[in-house]
Design an enzyme around this catalytic site. Structure first.
Site, short mmCIF file in Angstrom:
data_model
loop_
_atom_site.label_atom_id
_atom_site.label_comp_id
_atom_site.label_asym_id
_atom_site.label_seq_id
_atom_site.Cartn_x
_atom_site.Cartn_y
_atom_site.Cartn_z
N HIS A 238 12.08 -8.26 37.05
CA HIS A 238 13.17 -7.30 37.23
C HIS A 238 14.46 -8.10 37.24
O HIS A 238 14.56 -9.12 37.91
CB HIS A 238 13.01 -6.53 38.55
N ARG A 260 22.34 -0.21 37.34
CA ARG A 260 22.84 -0.50 35.99
C ARG A 260 22.91 0.75 35.15
O ARG A 260 23.82 0.92 34.33
CB ARG A 260 21.94 -1.55 35.33
#
Length: 585
Positions: A238, A260
């Site tokens: 990740h 994001r």
């Protein structure tokens, strides 16, 4: 050492999303059968599903479709997924999310018109991620736990599985050898059908998201039992793991992808937004691309006090961030960081394992009586898992496993175990008892450094061969390390050093397979990036790695991908469909 004996009809190892859903469906499909769930910790309080923040991918309209979800999964997995498994995942996610809402009782966030809210996740062409704020996993597991505890299943909590015990001819599974951690005693549980849903957990890396007790025991057991594992080089990092220092276990935990997706920016040590240097989608590129971008920036940086990069959300407005990402803001605040109004240092963190046991679309394995679901099963994600597809995969295939075992169990009987294998697994688990006590933690830290440096985000053959040497050194030292208070006839109740030893042995076994599979794949694909083989190669000639234990040696080969639904260069989307439904930044 004496082994207690216990019998059941359906045995489920693990109580994450896959295990709990399997228990519910097995009870519904075979109400006459005895269902037993066993877990290393406590039901509903351990495992990775509980830690899910982002959400659950499901195509619920608004232009989205199962076909679009499927294509995103195949393209995101770089054409390596088992397409039949990927299609089943996308198709059944629609059914499962309604089940979660209407039967299990989950409350997900909604739009003003009452429809389920779905947010943007990287690598997807539609906003399809259903969620409960940024604490989705807790909602799912709490409700599943309530249903399972009320269902009448037999519970074996704090029971650690240490070996799959086959029949004498090795054609079928007889049962599972376990340690009752509360007493330290061994127990053989015979079962007509067994589901392995122990979860992955690549905690052999310096930075990792799962809790330290997730040590890939299931895959280590499957390997010893002679099962084939696929895609074992595919470790997902990740991109945004919290970098909070060595003094806290919060380091490595995820700052979720929705940050994001909502417009969060990644900033390097020079204060520059850098992701568009690596991909046209910037921070919304897939996890593998963003992880490599961050890692590349880290290698450029000579700043002694900054190892990672920063995620910045303040340009979106601190009040908006605090309201939309309440859990993430609190997580950062607990470690002294201001996510809403400042910058937070992040680093790629080992998060999910795409590799696993070869299974069919109904979770059956090559060994009669053994089924595998969730992160233990390979195939659905190929070389890269889309954010939001993990919990969908666990719950979808957990339910399928429960239904399949419930149907199959009616034609099955209890089997007699191979006593030689049982004795060998007992000897393996008791190996450190009676040896001169040593320290396990430094060995685990050494393994984590080796894997991060040599078999991590970016790889070379030379590095991975160094990694194999380092793994062998750790494994060798471990075999000479005893456990304090661990005499064979001593008190082994909650001897956590013993379990740390067992954890590390599983990690060493699986780390070796990861490195050997990584050396075998001489191209770059998804989560596996070879600096010495940076090209992907022709997609039509795609193959996946397969690993088996031949005697005492791990052998890795390849098999061609079967394009059963769609071929590279083609699509299942109707003609004229837009490439993406996500609004441009």
């Amino acid at each position: 050492m004496q082994i207690e004996r216990h019998d059941t009809d359906i045995l489920i190892l693990g109580t994450g999303g896959a295990g709990l859903f399997a228990a519910l469906h097995a009870r519904q499909t075979a109400p006459e059968a005895k269902v037993t769930i066993a877990v290393k910790g406590l039901i509903g309080k351990c495992g990775c599903t509980r830690m899910v923040q982002g959400g659950y991918n499901v195509a619920l309209g608004g232009g989205d479709s199962v076909e679009r979800h499927f294509m995103d999964t195949i393209v995101g997995g770089k054409w390596l997924p088992n397409q039949d498994m990927a299609w089943r995942l996308c198709e059944q996610a629609v059914v499962r999310v309604r089940e979660l809402e209407n039967e299990v009782g989950c409350f997900f966030d909604r739009n003003p018109d009452g429809t389920l809210h779905q947010k943007a996740f990287a690598g997807q062409t539609a906003d399809r991620t259903v969620h409960k704020g940024d604490l989705t996993g807790i909602e799912i597991i709490n409700r599943l736990m309530e249903k399972v505890l009320a269902s009448g299943v037999e519970k074996m909590q704090e029971h650690r599985a240490v070996g799959l015990i086959p029949t004498k001819d090795r054609s079928a599974l007889a049962g599972v050898l376990m340690i009752d951690m509360r007493t330290g005693r061994f127990r053989l549980v015979r079962a007509k059908t067994v589901l392995m849903a122990t979860g992955g957990g690549p905690t052999m890396y310096k930075y990792h998201t799962p809790s330290g007790d997730k040590t890939m025991d299931g895959l280590a057991m499957a390997l010893r039992a002679g099962l084939t594992l696929r895609d074992m080089e595919m470790v997902q990092f990740h991109p945004t793991g919290l970098l909070a220092g060595d003094h806290t276990r919060m380091t490595g935990t995820v700052l979720e992808e929705g940050l994001r997706g909502a417009g969060g920016q990644l900033i390097n040590h020079a204060g520059q937004r850098f992701m568009f240097d690596y991909d046209a989608k910037g921070e919304r590129a897939t996890r593998d691309v963003v992880s490599r971008g961050i890692y590349a920036e880290m290698r450029k940086n000579n700043h002694p006090d900054q190892e990672g990069v920063f995620i910045s959300m303040s340009h979106l407005g601190p009040d908006f961030v605090a309201r939309k990402f309440k859990g993430m803001v609190k997580r950062c605040a607990d470690c002294g960081f201001d996510l809403a109004g400042g910058k937070v240092e992040v680093v790629p963190t080992a998060h999910y394992f795409m590799g696993g046991v070869v299974v069919d679309v109904n979770t059956r394995t090559a060994m009669e009586g053994l089924y595998v679901a969730g992160e233990d099963a390979g195939g659905a994600h190929g070389s890269n898992r889309l954010g939001g597809n993990g919990v969908a995969n666990s719950t979808v295939y957990g339910g399928i496993a429960g239904d399949t075992m419930g149907r199959d169990v009616r034609a099955m009987t209890l089997r007699e175990p191979d006593e030689e294998v049982l004795a060998a697994e007992l000897a393996r688990a008791t190996h450190p008892l009676g040896l001169k006590p040593g320290h396990v933690l430094p060995l685990r830290q050494k393994l984590q450094e080796v894997m991060w440096e040599e078999v991590g985000v970016m790889r070379t053959e030379t590095g991975m061969r160094r990694g194999l040497t380092g793994i062998a050194e750790v494994a060798g030292e471990l075999m000479e390390t005893g456990v304090a208070g661990g005499e064979v006839d001593g008190d082994l109740a909650f001897n956590l050093t013993w379990h740390d030893w067992l954890n590390l042995r599983s990690l060493c076994d699986v780390s070796e397979v990861i490195a050997k599979a990584g050396i075998t794949r001489e191209d770059s694909r998804g989560a596996h990036f070879r600096e010495d083989f940076p090209e992907t190669g022709p997609l039509e000639e795609s193959s996946f790695t397969v690993a088996r234990l031949e005697g005492e040696t791990v052998e890795v080969g390849t098999e061609p991908v079967r394009f059963t639904i769609v071929r590279p260069g083609e699509t299942v989307l109707p003609e004229g469909e837009p490439e993406t439904l996500v609004a441009a930044e």
